[in-house]
Design an enzyme around this catalytic site. Structure first.
Site, PDB file in Angstrom:
ATOM      1  CG  ASP A 385      -1.830  -1.145   1.342  1.00 49.97           C
ATOM      2  OD1 ASP A 385      -1.443  -2.248   0.922  1.00 49.97           O
ATOM      3  OD2 ASP A 385      -2.945  -0.973   1.858  1.00 49.97           O
ATOM      4  CG  HIS A 387      -3.112   3.971   1.596  1.00 49.47           C
ATOM      5  ND1 HIS A 387      -4.402   3.947   1.119  1.00 49.47           N
ATOM      6  CD2 HIS A 387      -2.930   2.780   2.222  1.00 49.47           C
ATOM      7  CE1 HIS A 387      -4.981   2.813   1.454  1.00 49.47           C
ATOM      8  NE2 HIS A 387      -4.101   2.073   2.118  1.00 49.47           N
ATOM      9  CG  ASP A 414      -5.274  -0.277  -0.638  1.00 51.22           C
ATOM     10  OD1 ASP A 414      -6.151  -0.558  -1.482  1.00 51.22           O
ATOM     11  OD2 ASP A 414      -5.424  -0.480   0.575  1.00 51.22           O
ATOM     12  CG  ASP A 417      -8.999   6.417  -1.364  1.00 48.22           C
ATOM     13  OD1 ASP A 417      -9.307   7.507  -1.883  1.00 48.22           O
ATOM     14  OD2 ASP A 417      -9.692   5.389  -1.498  1.00 48.22           O
ATOM     15  NE  ARG A 418      -7.610   5.069   4.801  1.00 51.64           N
ATOM     16  CZ  ARG A 418      -8.636   5.007   5.632  1.00 51.64           C
ATOM     17  NH1 ARG A 418      -9.109   6.111   6.162  1.00 51.64           N
ATOM     18  NH2 ARG A 418      -9.172   3.860   5.944  1.00 51.64           N
ATOM     19  CG  ASN A 446      -9.251  -2.129   0.507  1.00 51.51           C
ATOM     20  OD1 ASN A 446      -8.033  -2.253   0.391  1.00 51.51           O
ATOM     21  ND2 ASN A 446      -9.787  -1.518   1.555  1.00 51.51           N
ATOM     22  CG  HIS A 447      -8.316   2.341  -0.141  1.00 52.43           C
ATOM     23  ND1 HIS A 447      -9.031   3.412   0.355  1.00 52.43           N
ATOM     24  CD2 HIS A 447      -8.131   1.501   0.907  1.00 52.43           C
ATOM     25  CE1 HIS A 447      -9.250   3.235   1.647  1.00 52.43           C
ATOM     26  NE2 HIS A 447      -8.715   2.085   2.006  1.00 52.43           N
ATOM     27  CG  HIS A 495      -4.885  -5.156  -1.854  1.00 53.32           C
ATOM     28  ND1 HIS A 495      -3.860  -4.263  -1.644  1.00 53.32           N
ATOM     29  CD2 HIS A 495      -5.862  -4.817  -0.972  1.00 53.32           C
ATOM     30  CE1 HIS A 495      -4.197  -3.400  -0.696  1.00 53.32           C
ATOM     31  NE2 HIS A 495      -5.409  -3.726  -0.266  1.00 53.32           N
ATOM     32  NE  ARG A 584      -9.257  -5.588   6.346  1.00 53.24           N
ATOM     33  CZ  ARG A 584      -8.434  -4.561   6.281  1.00 53.24           C
ATOM     34  NH1 ARG A 584      -8.894  -3.376   5.990  1.00 53.24           N
ATOM     35  NH2 ARG A 584      -7.146  -4.714   6.505  1.00 53.24           N
ATOM     36  CG  HIS A 613      -5.999  -5.496   3.004  1.00 49.35           C
ATOM     37  ND1 HIS A 613      -6.670  -4.402   2.503  1.00 49.35           N
ATOM     38  CD2 HIS A 613      -6.944  -6.268   3.620  1.00 49.35           C
ATOM     39  CE1 HIS A 613      -7.952  -4.508   2.808  1.00 49.35           C
ATOM     40  NE2 HIS A 613      -8.142  -5.618   3.485  1.00 49.35           N
TER      41      HIS A 613
END
Length: 727
Positions: A385, A387, A414, A417-418, A446-447, A495, A584, A613
């Site tokens: 990730d 991010h 990922d 995001d964030r 998932n992002h 992922h 989650r 993840h």
């Protein structure tokens, strides 16, 4: 299914699944970890409740972005309230439905202070009814009805129970109108065995939907929800709050009630049918921007390219690199581009569109399970990730060098995001791919989903730095990403996790106890089955609920595909055997034990599975003997305190094993821009997507993120955010 296989997209079917009128499950409320407001889906707003105030605009952000470099690190947010910070910013909840089928609480029951607000409010003005900085109570979550606890005419009967000890089996309460009262929202509805402590409430006669009337004879119907929770302290703590606290970021609310001793006598009210009001339909304001809810076929993409080619050329003042076609990208050009972004520059908008269009054309040719051959002399680098942490990304590239035939790259999801430089990250890796199409690879995370991007910052960043239409194009590129990569037929990279149980039955009494498990499958999924998964999809809130059954049955292929996609994007390992429920989301995601990994590796002739993840303190960790996690975002969310890492894979020849060398690294300095900074763009420029709740009582501490990607208790994602919110 939201997106059906290419050529078979059926709007009516999508609308039916999203918009089952009597099913509150068709609503989406994703409460984000960073917010000081509760924000609701676009379509959850009653007609007429829109605002025309606000001053944050994309053009202003374009100018401000140029100032975001290390020598001048602060970006002004225009009309942003002086008391705001990323911990006191808006939390976006997104519902993706077709037209006017989305819903909102009844407008007639709203108080003036609950109306739609467009400006950012300071922390002391916003009520945090499901904060990330504490575990006492959870507050209103998707699907919860509204009710008035003091309405005597709505009560059918009362039930008085004595609960002997905590926990009694009530997992979550929700509040009524105005944040008053407490209703049982989630509970263990059946005792698992005689004397089961988590079956106390059910055996005593408590039912889901009961509203607390009194505690030890004290009438609490008019109390604030938080005060009732402080008094009872009988619920399952919010794991996201524990996650944040584990990293020293938890802030505490001043409590006004001390918890009662158990045994305790509680009088509950059973409400009349209809007393707890469901949501009602509302219209999206005319002309309001909405994410594209249909796929793009070749004709759509050709028309989009034609539109992009007609865009104006950059002004004379633009001094950044230009992109015309993939063949024009050289290592020197890439270095110039990376440095230009480091100094606060952005690739010109027309060129950015062309990059995404060209990437889509490349990705459509790849498969769900893509194979890589690693030869002697090559080093394959696997990144976890990222991010949107661009300055850490630049540091990694400084350690690895640029991708090339001898140094292929695999980015394991990922990307965005964030972090607040997701555009810079995604543009960089897309350009890497265009320059080296056979030596740069991507897995979807998932992002890389429309749902999450609207919540965790990427959509707002697209709008602030370019426009919202490029976000729709990015979403199309994400739908075409492969899901897994197989290296030399012995190392699988995905992922999140491995395929879940078959049959996929949800056990109501199952807990997170490692010994409480669904056993390993009689026969695990094969790589050939995985190759056949149609990856072109978007997961909706109903996708997760539909990913489990009450009893074993024959699945349709699209259901099997969707369920495996959920596993590949969302699942996590656990220490106990078999399969267990994930933190989650409330339903649909499984955690998998070491025996599951062992079986999958053995039956598919693998040596190792690499996944990402979750935050790991050293940036990597062997969660199982043959399962290695890697996470490449150091000091995640500026609070994690973790190292980042990447993996270097090499081999000495045909048939020789693959060697894996993890490399950890520290965080890098970056401009003074908080995580998820651009989330506010959505709430201020697209207010039809949000509603804010006004605070009645001051909370002087900023809200902490508390992110489910943090590991330490087998890490939920706040994709428990969604249900109950939590990816």
């Amino acid at each position: 299914k939201f997106f059906l296989p290419r050529g078979s997209f059926r709007p009516a079917e999508m609308a039916r699944l999203w918009c089952q009128g009597k099913e509150l499950g068709s609503l989406l409320l994703l409460l984000c970890a960073c917010g000081s407001f509760l924000c609701f889906p676009a379509f959850l707003l009653p007609s007429g409740q829109t605002s025309t105030s606000g001053s944050l605009r994309a053009s202003a952000i374009d100018e401000q972005h140029q100032a975001a470099h290390l020598s001048d690190p602060v970006i002004s947010m225009g009309a942003k309230s002086s008391g705001s910070s990323y911990g006191a910013g808006s939390a976006l909840a997104v519902g993706l439905a077709a037209g006017a089928v989305a819903a909102a609480r009844a407008a007639a029951r709203r108080k003036p202070e609950q109306q739609l607000m467009r400006t950012v409010r300071r922390a002391e003005e916003v009520r945090q009814l499901r904060p990330r900085d504490r575990s006492d109570g959870h507050g209103w979550i998707k699907e919860d009805p509204t009710f008035v606890a003091t309405d005597e005419s709505a009560v059918i009967s009362t039930t008085t129970v004595e609960l002997k000890k905590r926990p009694s089996g009530i997992k979550r309460y929700t509040h009524g109108e105005g944040g008053k009262g407490a209703m049982v929202a989630v509970m263990t509805e059946k005792s698992r065995y005689p004397g089961d402590p988590l079956g106390q409430a059910a055996v005593a006669g408590v039912k889901k939907g009961f509203v607390v009337k009194s505690v030890n004879g004290v009438d609490v119907r008019s109390w604030d929800f938080e005060d009732i929770m402080d008094l009872l302290e009988d619920f399952v703590p919010d794991p996201d709050a524990q996650s944040a606290a584990a990293f020293g970021t938890g802030a505490k609310r001043v409590r006004t009630k001390e918890k009662v001793d158990f045994p305790v006598t509680i009088e509950y009210m059973e409400m009349k049918e209809g007393a707890a009001q469901p949501t009602t339909a509302a219209n999206v304001p005319a002309g309001a921007w909405m994410p594209r809810l249909s796929g793009w076929d070749d004709n759509d993409l050709a028309q989009e390219r034609q539109r992009v080619m007609a865009m104006p050329e950059p002004p004379a003042s633009y001094n950044g690199p230009r992109y015309a076609q993939a063949s024009s990208i050289t290592p020197a050009w890439l270095q110039q581009f990376l440095e230009y972004q480091r100094g606060g520059g952005l690739l010109y908008k027309k060129d950015a569109y062309l990059v995404v269009l060209d990437i889509i054309a490349l990705l459509k040719k790849e498969s769900t399970l893509h194979e890589i051959t690693l030869n002697p002399g090559q080093t394959l680098t696997v990144f976890g990730d990222i991010h949107g942490q661009y300055f850490d990304f630049i540091n990694m590239i400084g350690m690895t060098g640029l991708p090339s035939p001898q140094k292929p790259f695999l980015f394991n999801g990922d990307f965005v995001d964030r972090g607040s430089w997701s555009i810079e990250v995604i543009m960089s890796i897309y350009l890497f791919k265009l320059a080296n199409p056979q030596h740069v690879f991507f897995n979807r995370g998932n992002h890389e989903m429309l749902e999450t991007n609207l919540i965790y910052g990427f959509a707002g960043e697209c709008g602030a730095k370019y426009d919202m239409e490029i976000f729709n194009l990015f979403s199309e590129s994400f739908r075409n990403l492969p899901l897994l990569h197989l290296i030399n037929k012995e190392v699988l990279v995905v992922h999140a996790g491995l395929p879940g149980p078959v049959p996929r039955v949800w056990l109501p009494g199952q807990t997170h106890d490692p010994e409480d498990a669904v056993p390993v499958n009689v026969q695990c999924r094969t790589l050939d089955e995985i190759r056949m998964v149609d990856r072109y999809t978007e997961l909706t809130p109903n996708s997760f609920k539909g990913a489990v059954d009450d009893a074993a049955r024959q699945e349709e292929k699209w259901e099997t595909d969707q369920r495996m996609i959920i596993d590949f994007l969302w699942a996590d390992p656990r220490g106990g055997s078999g399969y267990g429920p994930s933190y989650r989301k409330s339903k649909g995601i499984f955690m998998f034990g070491p025996d599951v990994t062992q079986q999958f590796v053995r039956e598919n002739n693998l040596k190792l599975v690499i996944r990402s993840h979750e935050v790991k303190s050293n940036g990597y960790k062997y969660d199982h003997d043959q399962l290695l996690s890697v996470f490449s975002a150091p000091n995640y969310l500026d609070t994690g305190g973790n190292l980042g890492a990447f993996l270097e894979l090499t081999t000495t020849g045909p048939g020789a094993p693959i060697s894996v060398n993890p490399r950890s690294f520290e965080k890098s300095p970056h401009p003074d821009l908080a995580p998820m900074h651009y989330q506010e763009f959505i709430s201020q420029n697209h207010p039809h997507l949000t509603r804010q709740m006004v605070k009645k009582q001051a909370d002087t501490n900023p809200d902490a993120f508390g992110d489910s990607d943090f590991a330490g208790y087998q890490g939920p994602d706040e994709w428990e955010e969604v249900d109950p919110v939590n990816a």
